[in-house]
Design a protein around this motif. Sequence first.
Motif, PDB file in Angstrom:
ATOM      1  N   CYS A  57       0.815  -1.229   0.000  1.00  0.00           N
ATOM      2  CA  CYS A  57       0.000   0.000   0.000  1.00  0.00           C
ATOM      3  C   CYS A  57       0.843   1.271   0.000  1.00  0.00           C
ATOM      4  CB  CYS A  57      -0.940   0.006   1.195  1.00  0.00           C
ATOM      5  SG  CYS A  57      -0.099   0.288   2.782  1.00  0.00           S
ATOM      6  N   GLU A  58       2.034   1.189   0.599  1.00  0.00           N
ATOM      7  CA  GLU A  58       2.922   2.349   0.774  1.00  0.00           C
ATOM      8  C   GLU A  58       2.233   3.504   1.493  1.00  0.00           C
ATOM      9  OE1 GLU A  58       5.554   3.139  -2.658  1.00  0.00           O
ATOM     10  OE2 GLU A  58       4.522   1.439  -3.566  1.00  0.00           O
ATOM     11  N   GLN A  59       1.273   3.180   2.352  1.00  0.00           N
ATOM     12  CA  GLN A  59       0.533   4.206   3.087  1.00  0.00           C
ATOM     13  C   GLN A  59       0.399   3.856   4.567  1.00  0.00           C
ATOM     14  OE1 GLN A  59      -3.073   4.076   0.616  1.00  0.00           O
ATOM     15  NE2 GLN A  59      -2.634   6.197   0.091  1.00  0.00           N
TER      16      GLN A  59
ATOM     17  N   VAL B 244      -0.922   1.127   5.803  1.00  0.00           N
ATOM     18  CA  VAL B 244      -2.232   0.540   6.037  1.00  0.00           C
ATOM     19  C   VAL B 244      -2.201  -0.984   6.070  1.00  0.00           C
ATOM     20  CG1 VAL B 244      -4.530   0.291   5.017  1.00  0.00           C
ATOM     21  CG2 VAL B 244      -3.441   2.530   5.069  1.00  0.00           C
ATOM     22  N   CYS B 245      -1.399  -1.593   5.179  1.00  0.00           N
ATOM     23  CA  CYS B 245      -1.546  -3.035   4.959  1.00  0.00           C
ATOM     24  C   CYS B 245      -0.631  -3.904   5.822  1.00  0.00           C
ATOM     25  CB  CYS B 245      -1.307  -3.366   3.496  1.00  0.00           C
ATOM     26  SG  CYS B 245       0.422  -3.198   2.991  1.00  0.00           S
ATOM     27  N   GLY B 246       0.480  -3.393   6.287  1.00  0.00           N
ATOM     28  CA  GLY B 246       1.395  -4.176   7.119  1.00  0.00           C
ATOM     29  C   GLY B 246       2.405  -4.991   6.339  1.00  0.00           C
ATOM     30  N   THR B 247       2.383  -4.931   5.007  1.00  0.00           N
ATOM     31  CA  THR B 247       3.308  -5.733   4.211  1.00  0.00           C
ATOM     32  C   THR B 247       4.764  -5.435   4.548  1.00  0.00           C
ATOM     33  OG1 THR B 247       1.724  -5.850   2.414  1.00  0.00           O
ATOM     34  CG2 THR B 247       4.018  -6.256   1.826  1.00  0.00           C
ATOM     35  N   CYS B 248       5.070  -4.185   4.828  1.00  0.00           N
ATOM     36  CA  CYS B 248       6.479  -3.795   5.025  1.00  0.00           C
ATOM     37  C   CYS B 248       6.923  -3.896   6.488  1.00  0.00           C
ATOM     38  CB  CYS B 248       6.681  -2.367   4.532  1.00  0.00           C
ATOM     39  SG  CYS B 248       5.831  -1.146   5.549  1.00  0.00           S
ATOM     40  N   LEU B 249       6.083  -4.407   7.356  1.00  0.00           N
ATOM     41  CA  LEU B 249       6.394  -4.433   8.790  1.00  0.00           C
ATOM     42  C   LEU B 249       7.795  -5.020   9.032  1.00  0.00           C
ATOM     43  CD1 LEU B 249       4.649  -3.586  11.228  1.00  0.00           C
ATOM     44  CD2 LEU B 249       4.156  -6.004  11.573  1.00  0.00           C
TER      45      LEU B 249
ATOM     46  N   PRO C 296       8.449   0.832   7.392  1.00  0.00           N
ATOM     47  CA  PRO C 296       9.366   1.758   6.706  1.00  0.00           C
ATOM     48  C   PRO C 296       8.764   2.458   5.490  1.00  0.00           C
ATOM     49  CG  PRO C 296      10.343  -0.417   7.017  1.00  0.00           C
ATOM     50  CD  PRO C 296       8.898  -0.553   7.326  1.00  0.00           C
ATOM     51  N   CYS C 297       7.553   2.082   5.084  1.00  0.00           N
ATOM     52  CA  CYS C 297       6.950   2.779   3.937  1.00  0.00           C
ATOM     53  C   CYS C 297       6.500   4.172   4.330  1.00  0.00           C
ATOM     54  CB  CYS C 297       5.772   1.986   3.375  1.00  0.00           C
ATOM     55  SG  CYS C 297       4.317   1.989   4.444  1.00  0.00           S
ATOM     56  N   CYS C 298       6.324   4.424   5.635  1.00  0.00           N
ATOM     57  CA  CYS C 298       5.801   5.739   6.031  1.00  0.00           C
ATOM     58  C   CYS C 298       6.355   6.218   7.373  1.00  0.00           C
ATOM     59  CB  CYS C 298       4.275   5.703   6.098  1.00  0.00           C
ATOM     60  SG  CYS C 298       3.652   4.538   7.320  1.00  0.00           S
TER      61      CYS C 298
END
Length: 320
Positions: free
Chosen positions: A269-271, A273-278, A306-308
Amino acid sequence: MSDPSPALDAVISRREALADGIIGLELESADGTPLPPFEAGAHIDVHVKPGLIRQYSICNDPAEHTSYRLGVLQATNSRGGSIEIHRSFTEGRRIKIGFPRNNFRLAKDRGRSVLLGGGIGITPLLSMALRLKRHGERFHLHYCTRARSHTAFLAELEAELASHASVHFDDGPATQRFLARKIAFTPEEDTHAYVCGPQGFMDWVIGEMKQLGWPDGNIHTEHFNAAVDSGGASFQVIAARSGTIVEVPPGKTIAEALAARGIDIPLSCEQGVCGTCLTKVLNGIPDHRDFFQTDAEKATNRWMTPCCSRALTPTIELDI
Ligand code: FES
């Protein structure tokens, strides 16, 4: 770190106009087999085009195993995802989707449920409402929209959910307008509220509920279209596995700064929101700017997005 969900082959079995600027998509598995089960509140990754993945909530009853139904608003501030879906996702087209994931579950100890949706935030709440109704549970859905012409899923809301749903139109008579104070009364211990919608709607509703004494643990939220604030002071990030040290200036995210040095973090999502980058934090204190972790999880400072998110300390060391 959580990896992006693996992809499934799906086919768009139906596309329909749901309201002004909103289309409905029904997805089935490409080989005709049942789709993986999902829980109310779950979302899937939709692979829009190479390099572009977006998340959409599944809005049908989790008892249905042959299709996922999505509602897609062509966002005015779209970064390309919803515009591309509206343009090119036609019936019969094959697409890749992820397995259902759920960050917005119905509470296990729930007695009564209050579902509060603004605009396209109705999508996960519709799935919850259908599930709660099927099980004969106590709940009510409040759905706030700009006008009837902008209101998706009216057919369901005015038929099978009629006795459990109130639709509030911004341009309707004052008597039907949504007043958080009227409905967000001080809850019994087992009353849980689920809020999803644009940021302004969520801030307002949650603020009112907190003033009325709702404990944080009884308010469950799902954000989308979150604005990323990458302002703030410069800091250094240490990628522990290689020992690489990267400067993160204002206006750049950690993920962007690392990618420029060849260190890629899985992103979706890069916002926030989704938790993918946790990502696990090894040293330093994060400046959490995501909507994925709960306040309690953020307070541990063990993981960050780290996306945000940024750093409150001059240096932050991550397990990457
Ligand atoms: Fe979705 Fe970071 S990529 S939270």
